[in-house]
Write a protein that holds these residues in place. Structure first.
Motif, PDB file in Angstrom:
ATOM      1  N   GLY A   1      38.977  54.547  51.120  1.00 12.25           N
ATOM      2  CA  GLY A   1      38.093  55.565  50.708  1.00 12.25           C
ATOM      3  C   GLY A   1      37.234  54.684  51.151  1.00 12.25           C
ATOM      4  O   GLY A   1      37.315  53.495  51.505  1.00 12.25           O
ATOM      5  N   LYS A   2      35.810  55.344  51.464  1.00 13.98           N
ATOM      6  CA  LYS A   2      34.684  54.415  52.022  1.00 13.98           C
ATOM      7  C   LYS A   2      33.693  53.955  51.093  1.00 13.98           C
ATOM      8  O   LYS A   2      32.756  54.057  51.280  1.00 13.98           O
ATOM      9  N   ASP A   3      34.035  54.315  49.858  1.00 12.25           N
ATOM     10  CA  ASP A   3      32.820  53.543  48.698  1.00 12.25           C
ATOM     11  C   ASP A   3      33.925  52.582  47.807  1.00 12.25           C
ATOM     12  O   ASP A   3      34.698  51.450  48.480  1.00 12.25           O
ATOM     13  N   ASN A   4      32.821  52.254  46.728  1.00 11.79           N
ATOM     14  CA  ASN A   4      33.562  50.688  46.165  1.00 11.79           C
ATOM     15  C   ASN A   4      34.648  50.941  44.871  1.00 11.79           C
ATOM     16  O   ASN A   4      34.762  50.379  44.357  1.00 11.79           O
ATOM     17  N   SER A   5      35.446  51.839  45.521  1.00  6.92           N
ATOM     18  CA  SER A   5      36.643  52.243  44.540  1.00  6.92           C
ATOM     19  C   SER A   5      37.836  51.093  44.126  1.00  6.92           C
ATOM     20  O   SER A   5      38.280  51.072  43.414  1.00  6.92           O
ATOM     21  N   TRP A   6      37.634  50.763  45.821  1.00  6.59           N
ATOM     22  CA  TRP A   6      38.677  48.858  45.163  1.00  6.59           C
ATOM     23  C   TRP A   6      38.338  48.544  44.442  1.00  6.59           C
ATOM     24  O   TRP A   6      38.917  47.849  43.779  1.00  6.59           O
ATOM     25  N   ASN A   7      37.112  47.859  44.122  1.00  6.84           N
ATOM     26  CA  ASN A   7      36.370  46.824  43.168  1.00  6.84           C
ATOM     27  C   ASN A   7      36.408  46.997  41.895  1.00  6.84           C
ATOM     28  O   ASN A   7      36.301  46.701  40.978  1.00  6.84           O
ATOM     29  N   VAL A   8      36.091  48.911  41.715  1.00  7.26           N
ATOM     30  CA  VAL A   8      36.125  49.526  40.743  1.00  7.26           C
ATOM     31  C   VAL A   8      37.706  48.925  40.418  1.00  7.26           C
ATOM     32  O   VAL A   8      37.959  48.339  38.765  1.00  7.26           O
ATOM     33  N   LEU A   9      39.249  49.049  40.923  1.00  2.00           N
ATOM     34  CA  LEU A   9      39.557  48.547  40.132  1.00  2.00           C
ATOM     35  C   LEU A   9      40.473  47.547  40.016  1.00  2.00           C
ATOM     36  O   LEU A   9      41.101  47.694  39.101  1.00  2.00           O
ATOM     37  N   GLU A  10      39.791  46.724  40.642  1.00  2.00           N
ATOM     38  CA  GLU A  10      40.257  45.930  40.205  1.00  2.00           C
ATOM     39  C   GLU A  10      39.263  44.779  39.690  1.00  2.00           C
ATOM     40  O   GLU A  10      40.381  43.455  38.678  1.00  2.00           O
ATOM     41  N   LYS A  11      38.379  45.632  38.734  1.00  5.65           N
ATOM     42  CA  LYS A  11      37.759  45.067  37.739  1.00  5.65           C
ATOM     43  C   LYS A  11      38.550  45.655  36.668  1.00  5.65           C
ATOM     44  O   LYS A  11      39.205  44.928  35.862  1.00  5.65           O
ATOM     45  N   LEU A  12      38.531  46.805  36.779  1.00  4.48           N
ATOM     46  CA  LEU A  12      40.231  47.288  35.838  1.00  4.48           C
ATOM     47  C   LEU A  12      41.548  46.745  35.127  1.00  4.48           C
ATOM     48  O   LEU A  12      41.764  46.198  34.189  1.00  4.48           O
ATOM     49  N   LYS A  13      41.866  46.229  36.300  1.00  4.76           N
ATOM     50  CA  LYS A  13      42.939  45.367  36.563  1.00  4.76           C
ATOM     51  C   LYS A  13      42.797  44.070  35.619  1.00  4.76           C
ATOM     52  O   LYS A  13      43.548  43.638  35.069  1.00  4.76           O
ATOM     53  N   TYR A  14      41.540  43.531  36.426  1.00  4.17           N
ATOM     54  CA  TYR A  14      41.171  42.044  35.822  1.00  4.17           C
ATOM     55  C   TYR A  14      41.215  42.027  33.951  1.00  4.17           C
ATOM     56  O   TYR A  14      41.441  41.673  33.195  1.00  4.17           O
ATOM     57  N   GLU A  15      40.423  43.683  33.913  1.00  2.00           N
ATOM     58  CA  GLU A  15      40.147  43.905  32.457  1.00  2.00           C
ATOM     59  C   GLU A  15      41.506  43.991  31.731  1.00  2.00           C
ATOM     60  O   GLU A  15      42.056  44.080  29.973  1.00  2.00           O
ATOM     61  N   TYR A  16      42.412  44.692  32.159  1.00  2.00           N
ATOM     62  CA  TYR A  16      44.038  45.003  31.429  1.00  2.00           C
ATOM     63  C   TYR A  16      45.018  44.416  32.599  1.00  2.00           C
ATOM     64  O   TYR A  16      45.938  45.875  33.307  1.00  2.00           O
ATOM     65  N   PRO A  17      45.326  43.155  32.648  1.00  2.00           N
ATOM     66  CA  PRO A  17      46.143  43.283  33.969  1.00  2.00           C
ATOM     67  C   PRO A  17      47.864  43.710  33.175  1.00  2.00           C
ATOM     68  O   PRO A  17      48.167  43.648  34.036  1.00  2.00           O
ATOM     69  N   ASN A  18      48.453  44.335  31.759  1.00  3.80           N
ATOM     70  CA  ASN A  18      49.609  44.600  31.690  1.00  3.80           C
ATOM     71  C   ASN A  18      49.629  45.580  31.920  1.00  3.80           C
ATOM     72  O   ASN A  18      50.527  46.454  31.936  1.00  3.80           O
ATOM     73  N   LEU A  19      48.336  46.849  31.685  1.00  8.66           N
ATOM     74  CA  LEU A  19      48.886  47.964  31.960  1.00  8.66           C
ATOM     75  C   LEU A  19      48.299  48.772  33.284  1.00  8.66           C
ATOM     76  O   LEU A  19      48.614  50.062  33.458  1.00  8.66           O
ATOM     77  N   ILE A  20      47.902  47.943  34.542  1.00  9.36           N
ATOM     78  CA  ILE A  20      47.269  48.035  35.469  1.00  9.36           C
ATOM     79  C   ILE A  20      47.678  47.641  36.960  1.00  9.36           C
ATOM     80  O   ILE A  20      48.674  46.640  37.169  1.00  9.36           O
ATOM     81  N   LYS A  21      48.445  48.293  37.893  1.00  8.23           N
ATOM     82  CA  LYS A  21      48.926  48.319  38.962  1.00  8.23           C
ATOM     83  C   LYS A  21      48.463  48.772  39.861  1.00  8.23           C
ATOM     84  O   LYS A  21      48.014  49.697  40.048  1.00  8.23           O
ATOM     85  N   LEU A  22      48.100  47.639  41.076  1.00  5.80           N
ATOM     86  CA  LEU A  22      47.825  48.111  42.770  1.00  5.80           C
ATOM     87  C   LEU A  22      47.766  48.754  43.135  1.00  5.80           C
ATOM     88  O   LEU A  22      48.818  47.092  43.929  1.00  5.80           O
ATOM     89  N   ILE A  23      48.400  48.934  44.277  1.00  6.12           N
ATOM     90  CA  ILE A  23      49.026  49.249  45.739  1.00  6.12           C
ATOM     91  C   ILE A  23      47.829  49.535  46.889  1.00  6.12           C
ATOM     92  O   ILE A  23      47.543  50.630  46.637  1.00  6.12           O
TER      93      ILE A  23
END
Length: 65
Positions: A43-65
């Protein structure tokens, strides 16, 4: 892992974090294991950065593709 939740993300900058927090609370209450797989749709917003932040906070619960 009892549950895998797959969520497509397109321009979800303001919705992915609240969604994940609600899922997190629900599954903790249910005392069951889970993971969330976010599929980023460029998308054209800041979604990826928000997802990376969540992944950093919850590394065992989140996967990013």
């Amino acid at each position: 892992m009892n549950y895998s939740i797959i969520i497509p993300v397109y321009n979800g900058e303001f919705t992915v974090e609240p969604l994940f927090k609600r899922l997190y609370t629900f599954f903790l209450t249910m005392n069951t294991s889970f993971e969330v797989v976010f599929i980023y749709d460029c998308g054209k917003d800041n979604s990826w950065n928000v997802l990376e932040k969540l992944k950093y906070e919850y590394p065992n619960l989140i996967k990013l593709i």
